[in-house]
Design a protein around this motif. Structure first.
Motif, PDB file in Angstrom:
ATOM      1  N   ASP A  12       0.830  -1.204   0.000  1.00  0.00           N
ATOM      2  CA  ASP A  12       0.000   0.000   0.000  1.00  0.00           C
ATOM      3  C   ASP A  12       0.869   1.260   0.000  1.00  0.00           C
ATOM      4  O   ASP A  12       0.519   2.250  -0.618  1.00  0.00           O
ATOM      5  CB  ASP A  12      -0.913  -0.004   1.230  1.00  0.00           C
ATOM      6  CG  ASP A  12      -1.728   1.267   1.337  1.00  0.00           C
ATOM      7  OD1 ASP A  12      -2.478   1.546   0.389  1.00  0.00           O
ATOM      8  OD2 ASP A  12      -1.598   1.974   2.348  1.00  0.00           O
ATOM      9  N   HIS A  13       2.005   1.212   0.672  1.00  0.00           N
ATOM     10  CA  HIS A  13       2.897   2.371   0.806  1.00  0.00           C
ATOM     11  C   HIS A  13       4.315   1.907   0.469  1.00  0.00           C
ATOM     12  O   HIS A  13       4.825   0.986   1.081  1.00  0.00           O
ATOM     13  CB  HIS A  13       2.834   2.878   2.246  1.00  0.00           C
ATOM     14  CG  HIS A  13       3.470   4.210   2.443  1.00  0.00           C
ATOM     15  ND1 HIS A  13       3.128   5.028   3.473  1.00  0.00           N
ATOM     16  CD2 HIS A  13       4.427   4.875   1.765  1.00  0.00           C
ATOM     17  CE1 HIS A  13       3.831   6.144   3.428  1.00  0.00           C
ATOM     18  NE2 HIS A  13       4.643   6.054   2.388  1.00  0.00           N
ATOM     19  N   CYS A  48       1.382   6.169  -1.792  1.00  0.00           N
ATOM     20  CA  CYS A  48       0.472   5.520  -0.854  1.00  0.00           C
ATOM     21  C   CYS A  48      -0.864   5.340  -1.568  1.00  0.00           C
ATOM     22  O   CYS A  48      -1.506   6.327  -1.940  1.00  0.00           O
ATOM     23  CB  CYS A  48       0.306   6.335   0.421  1.00  0.00           C
ATOM     24  SG  CYS A  48      -0.732   5.497   1.630  1.00  0.00           S
ATOM     25  N   LEU A  49      -1.271   4.096  -1.776  1.00  0.00           N
ATOM     26  CA  LEU A  49      -2.504   3.814  -2.501  1.00  0.00           C
ATOM     27  C   LEU A  49      -3.750   4.168  -1.695  1.00  0.00           C
ATOM     28  O   LEU A  49      -4.677   4.791  -2.210  1.00  0.00           O
ATOM     29  CB  LEU A  49      -2.555   2.337  -2.893  1.00  0.00           C
ATOM     30  CG  LEU A  49      -1.453   1.832  -3.829  1.00  0.00           C
ATOM     31  CD1 LEU A  49      -1.569   0.330  -4.007  1.00  0.00           C
ATOM     32  CD2 LEU A  49      -1.506   2.544  -5.142  1.00  0.00           C
ATOM     33  N   SER A  50      -3.779   3.797  -0.412  1.00  0.00           N
ATOM     34  CA  SER A  50      -4.985   4.013   0.394  1.00  0.00           C
ATOM     35  C   SER A  50      -5.253   5.490   0.663  1.00  0.00           C
ATOM     36  O   SER A  50      -6.400   5.909   0.730  1.00  0.00           O
ATOM     37  CB  SER A  50      -4.882   3.256   1.719  1.00  0.00           C
ATOM     38  OG  SER A  50      -3.792   3.758   2.474  1.00  0.00           O
ATOM     39  N   GLU A  51      -4.191   6.298   0.821  1.00  0.00           N
ATOM     40  CA  GLU A  51      -4.369   7.729   1.081  1.00  0.00           C
ATOM     41  C   GLU A  51      -4.429   8.537  -0.209  1.00  0.00           C
ATOM     42  O   GLU A  51      -4.786   9.709  -0.180  1.00  0.00           O
ATOM     43  CB  GLU A  51      -3.249   8.242   1.975  1.00  0.00           C
ATOM     44  CG  GLU A  51      -3.282   7.625   3.362  1.00  0.00           C
ATOM     45  CD  GLU A  51      -2.130   8.069   4.240  1.00  0.00           C
ATOM     46  OE1 GLU A  51      -1.450   9.065   3.892  1.00  0.00           O
ATOM     47  OE2 GLU A  51      -1.901   7.432   5.259  1.00  0.00           O
ATOM     48  N   GLY A  52      -4.035   7.951  -1.343  1.00  0.00           N
ATOM     49  CA  GLY A  52      -4.147   8.603  -2.643  1.00  0.00           C
ATOM     50  C   GLY A  52      -3.162   9.736  -2.861  1.00  0.00           C
ATOM     51  O   GLY A  52      -3.557  10.834  -3.220  1.00  0.00           O
ATOM     52  N   LYS A  76      -5.816  10.084  -7.747  1.00  0.00           N
ATOM     53  CA  LYS A  76      -6.041   8.646  -7.918  1.00  0.00           C
ATOM     54  C   LYS A  76      -4.712   7.973  -8.261  1.00  0.00           C
ATOM     55  O   LYS A  76      -4.086   8.309  -9.261  1.00  0.00           O
ATOM     56  CB  LYS A  76      -7.068   8.412  -9.025  1.00  0.00           C
ATOM     57  CG  LYS A  76      -7.506   6.970  -9.148  1.00  0.00           C
ATOM     58  CD  LYS A  76      -8.661   6.845 -10.106  1.00  0.00           C
ATOM     59  CE  LYS A  76      -8.089   6.429 -11.439  1.00  0.00           C
ATOM     60  NZ  LYS A  76      -9.114   6.173 -12.449  1.00  0.00           N
ATOM     61  N   GLU A  78      -2.535   4.358  -8.904  1.00  0.00           N
ATOM     62  CA  GLU A  78      -2.555   2.926  -9.226  1.00  0.00           C
ATOM     63  C   GLU A  78      -1.107   2.468  -9.407  1.00  0.00           C
ATOM     64  O   GLU A  78      -0.349   3.126 -10.109  1.00  0.00           O
ATOM     65  CB  GLU A  78      -3.317   2.664 -10.521  1.00  0.00           C
ATOM     66  CG  GLU A  78      -4.756   3.096 -10.508  1.00  0.00           C
ATOM     67  CD  GLU A  78      -5.373   2.979 -11.877  1.00  0.00           C
ATOM     68  OE1 GLU A  78      -5.304   1.885 -12.476  1.00  0.00           O
ATOM     69  OE2 GLU A  78      -5.900   3.995 -12.365  1.00  0.00           O
TER      70      GLU A  78
END
Length: 82
Positions: A12-13, A48-52, A76, A78
């Motif tokens: 995720d990070h 960081c994917l979850s925090e964008g 966004k 990815e």
């Protein structure tokens, strides 16, 4: 190395700086792509994917230790293996 079963799951990070606590050598050894707001970016230092958000360098400016100064961009995010 084209076997996707041998590649670890993308975290995720993730950071490309070995001094960061979010650095993961097993993941960084593979070629990772980052798509930010539907455009592929090639200058991402950390994401960081979850925090964008992503961190990208600000020109050629460096801090006192010689590391590039970065700016955090939100949107966004990815991550994918190339």
């Amino acid at each position: 190395m084209s076997d996707t079963a041998a590649k670890p799951e993308l975290p995720d990070h993730l950071s490309v700086d070995p001094r960061s606590p979010h650095y993961n050598a097993a993941v960084v050894e593979f070629d990772i792509g980052i798509r930010f707001n539907d455009k592929e970016r090639f200058d991402v230092e950390e994401y960081c994917l979850s925090e964008g958000w992503i961190k990208v360098p600000v020109g050629r400016k460096v801090d006192r230790q010689g590391r590039p100064l970065t700016i955090k961009l939100k949107g966004k995010v990815e991550a994918f293996y190339k």
